[in-house]
Design a protein around this motif. Structure first.
Motif, PDB file in Angstrom:
ATOM      1  N   TYR A  72       0.810  -1.228   0.000  1.00 47.16           N
ATOM      2  CA  TYR A  72       0.000   0.000   0.000  1.00 47.16           C
ATOM      3  C   TYR A  72       0.839   1.273   0.000  1.00 47.16           C
ATOM      4  O   TYR A  72       0.292   2.360  -0.158  1.00 47.16           O
ATOM      5  N   MET A  73       2.139   1.172   0.273  1.00 51.39           N
ATOM      6  CA  MET A  73       2.937   2.377   0.478  1.00 51.39           C
ATOM      7  C   MET A  73       4.173   2.361  -0.418  1.00 51.39           C
ATOM      8  O   MET A  73       4.940   1.391  -0.410  1.00 51.39           O
ATOM      9  N   ARG A  74       4.368   3.453  -1.152  1.00 49.72           N
ATOM     10  CA  ARG A  74       5.498   3.570  -2.062  1.00 49.72           C
ATOM     11  C   ARG A  74       6.778   3.892  -1.285  1.00 49.72           C
ATOM     12  O   ARG A  74       6.767   4.713  -0.366  1.00 49.72           O
ATOM     13  N   GLY A  75       7.872   3.263  -1.686  1.00 52.67           N
ATOM     14  CA  GLY A  75       9.170   3.560  -1.071  1.00 52.67           C
ATOM     15  C   GLY A  75       9.801   4.801  -1.686  1.00 52.67           C
ATOM     16  O   GLY A  75       9.186   5.503  -2.500  1.00 52.67           O
ATOM     17  N   LEU A  76      11.047   5.058  -1.322  1.00 53.22           N
ATOM     18  CA  LEU A  76      11.771   6.218  -1.876  1.00 53.22           C
ATOM     19  C   LEU A  76      11.952   6.032  -3.379  1.00 53.22           C
ATOM     20  O   LEU A  76      12.130   4.900  -3.849  1.00 53.22           O
ATOM     21  N   ASP A  77      11.944   7.134  -4.134  1.00 54.86           N
ATOM     22  CA  ASP A  77      12.080   7.038  -5.595  1.00 54.86           C
ATOM     23  C   ASP A  77      13.369   6.307  -5.974  1.00 54.86           C
ATOM     24  O   ASP A  77      13.361   5.425  -6.831  1.00 54.86           O
ATOM     25  N   ASP A  78      14.474   6.682  -5.354  1.00 52.02           N
ATOM     26  CA  ASP A  78      15.752   6.080  -5.749  1.00 52.02           C
ATOM     27  C   ASP A  78      16.073   4.797  -4.986  1.00 52.02           C
ATOM     28  O   ASP A  78      16.970   4.052  -5.381  1.00 52.02           O
ATOM     29  N   HIS A  79      15.347   4.515  -3.902  1.00 51.84           N
ATOM     30  CA  HIS A  79      15.544   3.264  -3.149  1.00 51.84           C
ATOM     31  C   HIS A  79      14.173   2.729  -2.733  1.00 51.84           C
ATOM     32  O   HIS A  79      13.762   2.865  -1.576  1.00 51.84           O
ATOM     33  N   PRO A  80      13.443   2.092  -3.656  1.00 53.58           N
ATOM     34  CA  PRO A  80      12.077   1.652  -3.343  1.00 53.58           C
ATOM     35  C   PRO A  80      12.002   0.631  -2.211  1.00 53.58           C
ATOM     36  O   PRO A  80      10.928   0.407  -1.646  1.00 53.58           O
ATOM     37  N   GLU A  81      13.133   0.046  -1.855  1.00 59.71           N
ATOM     38  CA  GLU A  81      13.160  -0.911  -0.725  1.00 59.71           C
ATOM     39  C   GLU A  81      12.881  -0.211   0.596  1.00 59.71           C
ATOM     40  O   GLU A  81      12.505  -0.844   1.586  1.00 59.71           O
ATOM     41  N   ILE A  82      13.127   1.125   0.623  1.00 58.48           N
ATOM     42  CA  ILE A  82      13.009   1.885   1.883  1.00 58.48           C
ATOM     43  C   ILE A  82      11.722   2.698   1.882  1.00 58.48           C
ATOM     44  O   ILE A  82      11.487   3.512   0.986  1.00 58.48           O
ATOM     45  N   LEU A  83      10.899   2.463   2.900  1.00 58.60           N
ATOM     46  CA  LEU A  83       9.714   3.299   3.114  1.00 58.60           C
ATOM     47  C   LEU A  83      10.101   4.384   4.119  1.00 58.60           C
ATOM     48  O   LEU A  83      10.532   4.061   5.238  1.00 58.60           O
ATOM     49  N   GLU A  84       9.985   5.643   3.707  1.00 52.16           N
ATOM     50  CA  GLU A  84      10.294   6.723   4.646  1.00 52.16           C
ATOM     51  C   GLU A  84       9.042   7.032   5.450  1.00 52.16           C
ATOM     52  O   GLU A  84       8.010   7.415   4.893  1.00 52.16           O
ATOM     53  N   ILE A  85       9.159   6.871   6.757  1.00 57.31           N
ATOM     54  CA  ILE A  85       8.045   7.210   7.655  1.00 57.31           C
ATOM     55  C   ILE A  85       8.314   8.611   8.172  1.00 57.31           C
ATOM     56  O   ILE A  85       9.359   8.854   8.783  1.00 57.31           O
ATOM     57  N   ILE A  86       7.380   9.500   7.911  1.00 53.13           N
ATOM     58  CA  ILE A  86       7.647  10.897   8.266  1.00 53.13           C
ATOM     59  C   ILE A  86       6.412  11.511   8.896  1.00 53.13           C
ATOM     60  O   ILE A  86       5.277  11.230   8.493  1.00 53.13           O
ATOM     61  N   LYS A  87       6.661  12.310   9.928  1.00 52.06           N
ATOM     62  CA  LYS A  87       5.578  13.066  10.560  1.00 52.06           C
ATOM     63  C   LYS A  87       6.101  14.476  10.811  1.00 52.06           C
ATOM     64  O   LYS A  87       7.230  14.634  11.293  1.00 52.06           O
ATOM     65  N   GLU A  88       5.288  15.465  10.445  1.00 52.72           N
ATOM     66  CA  GLU A  88       5.677  16.878  10.588  1.00 52.72           C
ATOM     67  C   GLU A  88       4.878  17.511  11.727  1.00 52.72           C
ATOM     68  O   GLU A  88       3.787  17.017  12.054  1.00 52.72           O
ATOM     69  N   PRO A  89       5.366  18.629  12.291  1.00 52.75           N
ATOM     70  CA  PRO A  89       4.553  19.334  13.292  1.00 52.75           C
ATOM     71  C   PRO A  89       3.169  19.641  12.716  1.00 52.75           C
ATOM     72  O   PRO A  89       3.059  20.044  11.554  1.00 52.75           O
ATOM     73  N   GLY A  90       2.147  19.430  13.476  1.00 50.72           N
ATOM     74  CA  GLY A  90       0.777  19.678  13.008  1.00 50.72           C
ATOM     75  C   GLY A  90       0.105  18.435  12.442  1.00 50.72           C
ATOM     76  O   GLY A  90      -1.114  18.350  12.410  1.00 50.72           O
ATOM     77  N   ASP A  91       0.891  17.447  11.998  1.00 46.98           N
ATOM     78  CA  ASP A  91       0.284  16.202  11.509  1.00 46.98           C
ATOM     79  C   ASP A  91      -0.378  15.477  12.677  1.00 46.98           C
ATOM     80  O   ASP A  91       0.223  15.361  13.757  1.00 46.98           O
ATOM     81  N   GLU A  92      -1.567  14.979  12.447  1.00 44.75           N
ATOM     82  CA  GLU A  92      -2.257  14.276  13.538  1.00 44.75           C
ATOM     83  C   GLU A  92      -2.171  12.773  13.400  1.00 44.75           C
ATOM     84  O   GLU A  92      -2.379  12.040  14.362  1.00 44.75           O
ATOM     85  N   TYR A  93      -1.873  12.292  12.210  1.00 44.38           N
ATOM     86  CA  TYR A  93      -1.822  10.836  12.026  1.00 44.38           C
ATOM     87  C   TYR A  93      -0.389  10.323  12.221  1.00 44.38           C
ATOM     88  O   TYR A  93       0.558  10.841  11.628  1.00 44.38           O
ATOM     89  N   THR A  94      -0.244   9.310  13.056  1.00 45.23           N
ATOM     90  CA  THR A  94       1.056   8.686  13.289  1.00 45.23           C
ATOM     91  C   THR A  94       1.021   7.280  12.719  1.00 45.23           C
ATOM     92  O   THR A  94       0.192   6.453  13.136  1.00 45.23           O
ATOM     93  N   PHE A  95       1.910   6.989  11.804  1.00 45.77           N
ATOM     94  CA  PHE A  95       1.977   5.666  11.166  1.00 45.77           C
ATOM     95  C   PHE A  95       2.321   4.613  12.230  1.00 45.77           C
ATOM     96  O   PHE A  95       3.269   4.770  12.989  1.00 45.77           O
ATOM     97  N   GLY A  96       1.534   3.542  12.282  1.00 43.00           N
ATOM     98  CA  GLY A  96       1.875   2.408  13.159  1.00 43.00           C
ATOM     99  C   GLY A  96       1.531   2.617  14.628  1.00 43.00           C
ATOM    100  O   GLY A  96       2.061   1.899  15.477  1.00 43.00           O
ATOM    101  N   ALA A  97       0.631   3.575  14.944  1.00 41.42           N
ATOM    102  CA  ALA A  97       0.373   3.878  16.354  1.00 41.42           C
ATOM    103  C   ALA A  97      -0.734   3.008  16.940  1.00 41.42           C
ATOM    104  O   ALA A  97      -1.666   3.516  17.582  1.00 41.42           O
ATOM    105  N   VAL A  98      -0.638   1.731  16.712  1.00 41.28           N
ATOM    106  CA  VAL A  98      -1.589   0.771  17.270  1.00 41.28           C
ATOM    107  C   VAL A  98      -0.827  -0.561  17.343  1.00 41.28           C
ATOM    108  O   VAL A  98       0.048  -0.828  16.497  1.00 41.28           O
ATOM    109  N   TRP A  99      -1.116  -1.367  18.345  1.00 42.80           N
ATOM    110  CA  TRP A  99      -0.376  -2.635  18.470  1.00 42.80           C
ATOM    111  C   TRP A  99      -0.649  -3.519  17.252  1.00 42.80           C
ATOM    112  O   TRP A  99      -1.806  -3.788  16.919  1.00 42.80           O
ATOM    113  N   HIS A 100       0.424  -3.967  16.620  1.00 43.33           N
ATOM    114  CA  HIS A 100       0.277  -4.804  15.414  1.00 43.33           C
ATOM    115  C   HIS A 100       1.563  -5.566  15.137  1.00 43.33           C
ATOM    116  O   HIS A 100       2.598  -5.315  15.758  1.00 43.33           O
ATOM    117  N   THR A 101       1.472  -6.476  14.168  1.00 43.21           N
ATOM    118  CA  THR A 101       2.668  -7.133  13.654  1.00 43.21           C
ATOM    119  C   THR A 101       2.638  -6.944  12.141  1.00 43.21           C
ATOM    120  O   THR A 101       1.579  -7.037  11.518  1.00 43.21           O
TER     121      THR A 101
END
Ligand code: SIN
Length: 285
Positions: A72-101
């Motif tokens: 579901y999530m695109r990786g970096l353009d030059d390194h698609p193996e890497i998913l950059e997880i990023i959150k900026e000030p003001g963002d309310e959604y946090t990726f992975g903020a629930v217990w999971h595997t």
């Protein structure tokens, strides 16, 4: 195994260890063999002060197996193996903020996840981990008997329960940088049935296999399944099964999705930027 090339400092009584004395950019086979053993023993391992370029992180990940690509999530353009997880000030959604595997909705879920910190908040933004061997072993014998042959039904999107808004695009609306990475999974399967109690293919130990992707128990009515799933999700993240990692720039964590649940903590309002790689796994049994 005796550890001769690495030093190990456990971070809690029940899982997690910091590995010291290692430069992951210059890893020899003997040191890697010890890291691998420490990973199996502690289920999640941490390194501090690493300086890794993307290709060096990818090389380290590949020592554990093939790269798993997030459907579901695109990786970096030059390194698609890497998913950059990023959150900026003001963002309310946090990726992975629930217990999971990770990737539990896939018939062959990712066996491991590696997270490398590039930018971290001055405080907050820790990640928690929970030992699913213990979650299983601490159940009563009658409960183990009930669970032994049950199967879970797991989804990657369109959640009936567990994560708030049903669809990924809506959930990510308050984090535009993450929302922009969303893609259609195409023909990659995003629903799966797995054993509720799984056996680790390398350690041979049994663990509970449940998380936020779990929507139902195969063959159960929803209200029956909800009662059991709620109990198991609470039980499997009891504080004494967990550890918590405080990130610094240059920290790297590697966890074993076959026996660990994790969650990101959404307790900060600063920029946080991480590079995540997942490693392909096998069908759980
Ligand atoms: C994840 O669930 O993979 C992300 C965890 C984190 O950002 O701490």
């Amino acid at each position: 195994m005796n550890f001769r090339r690495i030093a190990i400092e456990p971070v809690s009584g029940n899982l997690g260890a910091i590995i010291k004395g290692v430069d992951l950019a210059k890893l020899d086979d003997e040191t890697f063999a010890e890291i691998h053993q420490a990973w199996l023993k502690y289920s999640v391992i941490f390194f501090r002060d690493q300086k890794l370029r993307p290709l060096q992180q990818i090389d380290f990940a590949k020592r554990f197996g093939e790269i798993h690509f997030h459907p579901y999530m695109r990786g970096l353009d030059d390194h698609p193996e890497i998913l950059e997880i990023i959150k900026e000030p003001g963002d309310e959604y946090t990726f992975g903020a629930v217990w999971h595997t990770d990737q539990m909705f896939n018939p062959e879920p990712a066996k491991a996840t590696m997270l490398y910190a590039h930018e971290v908040p001055t405080s907050g933004g820790d990640t928690q981990f929970s030992n699913q061997y213990l979650a299983y072993e601490t159940l009563s014998e009658p409960m183990k008997g009930i669970l032994e042959n049950l199967k879970t039904f797991n989804v990657g999107d369109g959640f009936r329960r567990g994560v708030g808004k049903v669809n990924r695009k809506d959930r990510y609306a308050s984090n535009p940088k993450m929302q922009a990475k969303i893609r259609e999974p195409g023909n990659v399967p995003t629903e799966s049935v797995h054993p509720l109690v799984r056996t680790h293919p390398e350690t041979g130990r049994k663990s509970l296999y449940i998380g936020s992707h779990t929507q139902n128990l195969f063959g159960f009515n929803e209200n029956e399944a909800d009662t059991l799933i709620d109990f198991l999700r609470n039980h499997s993240t009891r504080p004494e099964f967990t550890c918590r990692f405080r990130w610094e720039v240059g920290s790297l964590a590697l966890w074993d999705n076959r026996c660990v649940q994790h969650q990101a903590l959404a307790d900060y309002n600063e920029r946080r930027r991480m590079h995540r790689i997942t490693i392909a796994g096998d069908e759980p049994f």
